[in-house]
Design a protein around this motif. Structure first.
Motif, mmCIF file in Angstrom:
data_model
loop_
_atom_site.group_PDB
_atom_site.id
_atom_site.type_symbol
_atom_site.label_atom_id
_atom_site.label_comp_id
_atom_site.label_asym_id
_atom_site.label_seq_id
_atom_site.Cartn_x
_atom_site.Cartn_y
_atom_site.Cartn_z
ATOM 1 N N ALA A 227 0.835 -1.199 0.000
ATOM 2 C CA ALA A 227 0.000 0.000 0.000
ATOM 3 C C ALA A 227 0.873 1.253 0.000
ATOM 4 O O ALA A 227 0.549 2.253 -0.672
ATOM 5 C CB ALA A 227 -0.938 0.002 1.201
ATOM 6 N N MET B 275 0.947 4.076 -2.867
ATOM 7 C CA MET B 275 0.614 5.445 -2.489
ATOM 8 C C MET B 275 1.535 6.457 -3.189
ATOM 9 O O MET B 275 1.136 7.599 -3.446
ATOM 10 C CB MET B 275 0.710 5.607 -0.977
ATOM 11 C CG MET B 275 0.424 7.003 -0.454
ATOM 12 S SD MET B 275 -1.257 7.552 -0.808
ATOM 13 C CE MET B 275 -2.171 6.564 0.369
ATOM 14 N N ARG C 79 0.615 10.201 -4.664
ATOM 15 C CA ARG C 79 1.183 11.449 -4.156
ATOM 16 C C ARG C 79 1.848 12.250 -5.283
ATOM 17 O O ARG C 79 1.732 13.485 -5.335
ATOM 18 C CB ARG C 79 2.206 11.124 -3.064
ATOM 19 C CG ARG C 79 1.597 10.469 -1.833
ATOM 20 C CD ARG C 79 0.800 11.481 -1.030
ATOM 21 N NE ARG C 79 0.084 10.860 0.054
ATOM 22 C CZ ARG C 79 0.638 10.497 1.240
ATOM 23 N NH1 ARG C 79 1.932 10.669 1.431
ATOM 24 N NH2 ARG C 79 -0.108 9.983 2.184
ATOM 25 N N LYS D 48 -5.159 5.904 -7.920
ATOM 26 C CA LYS D 48 -6.065 5.633 -6.795
ATOM 27 C C LYS D 48 -6.777 4.299 -6.978
ATOM 28 O O LYS D 48 -7.043 3.583 -5.996
ATOM 29 C CB LYS D 48 -7.084 6.757 -6.662
ATOM 30 C CG LYS D 48 -6.507 8.029 -6.075
ATOM 31 C CD LYS D 48 -7.591 9.070 -5.868
ATOM 32 C CE LYS D 48 -7.042 10.305 -5.169
ATOM 33 N NZ LYS D 48 -8.090 11.346 -4.954
ATOM 34 N N LEU E 246 -4.437 1.803 -5.837
ATOM 35 C CA LEU E 246 -4.182 1.894 -4.388
ATOM 36 C C LEU E 246 -5.318 1.309 -3.567
ATOM 37 O O LEU E 246 -5.075 0.668 -2.532
ATOM 38 C CB LEU E 246 -3.966 3.363 -4.005
ATOM 39 C CG LEU E 246 -3.851 3.660 -2.504
ATOM 40 C CD1 LEU E 246 -2.635 2.962 -1.916
ATOM 41 C CD2 LEU E 246 -3.785 5.171 -2.255
ATOM 42 N N GLN F 154 -5.176 -0.779 -0.018
ATOM 43 C CA GLN F 154 -5.629 -0.243 1.273
ATOM 44 C C GLN F 154 -6.667 -1.161 1.903
ATOM 45 O O GLN F 154 -6.684 -1.352 3.129
ATOM 46 C CB GLN F 154 -6.206 1.163 1.065
ATOM 47 C CG GLN F 154 -5.148 2.209 0.776
ATOM 48 C CD GLN F 154 -5.735 3.593 0.611
ATOM 49 O OE1 GLN F 154 -6.869 3.744 0.122
ATOM 50 N NE2 GLN F 154 -4.987 4.609 1.018
#
Length: 508
Positions: free
Chosen positions: A224, A228, A232, A286, A289, A293
């Motif tokens: 994760a 990420m 970012r 995302k 991700l 998560q």
């Protein structure tokens, strides 16, 4: 001149060196004295070799017998003796009391509170009032203030091999345990070994699963964290593009020349296109991700569940282990009662019937050595102690009385007849038998004419003193009525210090 502000650690090291030097000096002086007043003890000095069983692999010690007459300690496992060494017990007036004890505390580095902070390495305490086994100088005859001194190397080896609860018998004579079978001896708890093994296996499996769950959670977290990073990066680039768009719009609104307006419009179009591209990139990052998560959430929940299961399985294993810890049963002819202790705590007291209660029954220590193949049967041994001497009678050590040859003589095996006769006279109520249920290895049954010693108390197994033997080492150290057990001393306490106010410290 030594500074009074010397660091405690450095002072402790110097003082220990002084202790060792003093011990060596005392041993040398003792040897010189032995050539005179104790010339016959020369053959029993501490330079005699420690004996170790070599014909087989030694098991865990289950019993230690200190012979006062032979000035020797012999350690036994389930198969027989495994270690043997000379000792020096209490001198006249401070005799090591004959009786039944157990190891109740171990301390590798111990200093006496009473005798000038004397160094007592690898101390194994057998009474809270201060009788212990420890390394020390051996002049070849009783010379201690009540403790049992052993060769330093032997004391270290024994310290590493034992655990609290080891039965220690201090015998007036040199006696050896023998195997015994009798219907009155308690069986093992049915299925005890299998149940304990099953609970231990379950606890191990639960711990393995908890470890795996933690590893999975760690791996999910790392994945994760890696996923990420693109999010970012995309967010930062989009923020920068949005700032560029705002700047272009501001420049466009402020432009007065056609060329400036065209440049501002080009910058705005590039920023809009850049933002749209970054929006697509951010959405994709995302999307990658989110499942990672979700995996972190799932694995953390799995860790919580696995840890709960691990704790429950470990507690179940501890409960079973506690149930099957060695049990000590004592039957006293003097009080006509049966007492049971487990893990140094009293769990049962009951009246008991002793046939022909006015006749002596002796003192016998039955020890559960190991389970047999049937799991419900137990191998037992017995040691019977001879007593009945007058209070002024003293057991003459063989090293002095016989020119030092006592340690070369094998211990006398216990007579099974008197032990079986003692068992024949005991009638235990059925409800007490039901509560005792069964025995684990290293459990014991003590049948004695004596009452419990006042040394039996908080944090001890049963302590029985032979009333017909000298007890100077106990009488010199006896606690006051109602006293607690102020035996612990701070590890950083400086040696040789005493209270300047003469406070009521408990010393030994």
């Amino acid at each position: 001149m030594t500074s009074r502000f010397m660091k405690p650690k450095r002072k402790r090291i110097r003082l220990r060196s002084a202790h060792l030097a003093m011990a060596a000096l005392m041993a040398a002086l003792a040897a010189l004295v032995a050539t005179g007043d104790h010339a016959s003890a020369r053959g029993g000095r501490s330079d005699r070799a420690v004996e170790v069983i070599e014909q087989r692999t030694a098991g865990e010690p289950v019993l230690a017998i200190v012979s006062l007459c032979s000035q020797r300690i012999t350690v036994y496992d389930a198969k027989g003796w495994i270690l043997r060494a000379p000792v020096s017990s209490g001198q006249k007036g401070r005799e090591t009391p004959a009786g039944i004890f157990s190891v109740i505390q171990k301390e590798a580095e111990h200093y006496s509170n009473l005798y000038d902070d004397a160094y007592m390495p690898h101390m194994q305490r057998i009474t809270w009032s201060g009788i212990a086994l420890h390394g020390g100088a051996l002049p070849g005859y009783p010379a201690s203030h009540g403790c049992v001194r052993m060769p330093f190397d032997f004391a270290a080896r024994l310290f590493d091999a034992t655990r609290p609860g080891l039965r220690v018998i201090v015998a007036p004579t040199d006696v050896a345990p023998i195997e015994i079978a009798h219907p009155a001896l308690f069986p093992s708890k049915p299925g005890a070994g299998a149940l304990a093994a099953a609970r231990t296996a379950e606890a191990d499996e639960a711990a393995r699963k908890a470890d795996q769950a933690r590893l999975a959670a760690g791996a999910a977290f790392r994945e994760a964290a890696q996923a990420m990073a693109p999010v970012r990066v995309a967010e930062n680039l989009k923020t920068r593009a949005e700032a560029q768009l705002a700047a272009a719009e501001t420049a466009l609104g402020a432009a007065t020349f056609a060329e400036a307006k065209e440049q501002a419009e080009r910058d705005k179009a590039q920023a809009v296109a850049r933002i749209a591209a970054l929006q697509v990139q951010l959405a994709g990052a995302k999307a990658e991700l989110q499942p990672k998560q979700d995996a972190v959430t799932r694995t953390r929940e799995a860790v919580a569940i696995a840890e709960t299961a691990r704790a429950a399985a470990a507690e179940a294993a501890r409960q079973v282990a506690r149930q099957f810890e060695p049990v000590s049963v004592l039957i006293s002819r003097k009080t006509q009662r049966l007492y049971v202790r487990q893990a140094f705590e009293p769990i049962l007291e009951s009246p008991v019937t002793i046939l022909d209660a006015d006749s002596p029954i002796g003192t016998h220590v039955f020890t559960a050595m190991e389970r047999t193949n049937s799991d419900t049967n137990m191998r037992w041994s017995v040691v019977s102690l001879d007593g009945g001497r007058s209070q002024g009678g003293v057991v003459e050590p063989q090293g002095r009385a016989r020119g030092g040859h006592g340690r070369d003589v094998e211990p006398m095996p216990t007579d099974p007849g008197s032990a079986k006769a003692a068992l024949d006279r005991i009638v235990i109520p059925q409800d007490a038998l039901d509560r005792i249920a069964g025995m684990a290895p290293r459990s014991s049954l003590i049948i004695t004419d004596e009452a419990l010693s006042s040394e039996t108390g908080k944090g001890t197994d049963f302590v029985v003193l032979m009333s017909g033997e000298p007890q100077g080492g106990i009488k010199m150290r006896r606690r006051g009525p109602g006293a607690e057990f102020p035996y612990a001393r701070a590890r950083d306490r400086m040696p040789f210090w005493r209270s300047p106010f003469g406070g009521p410290f408990f010393n030994w």
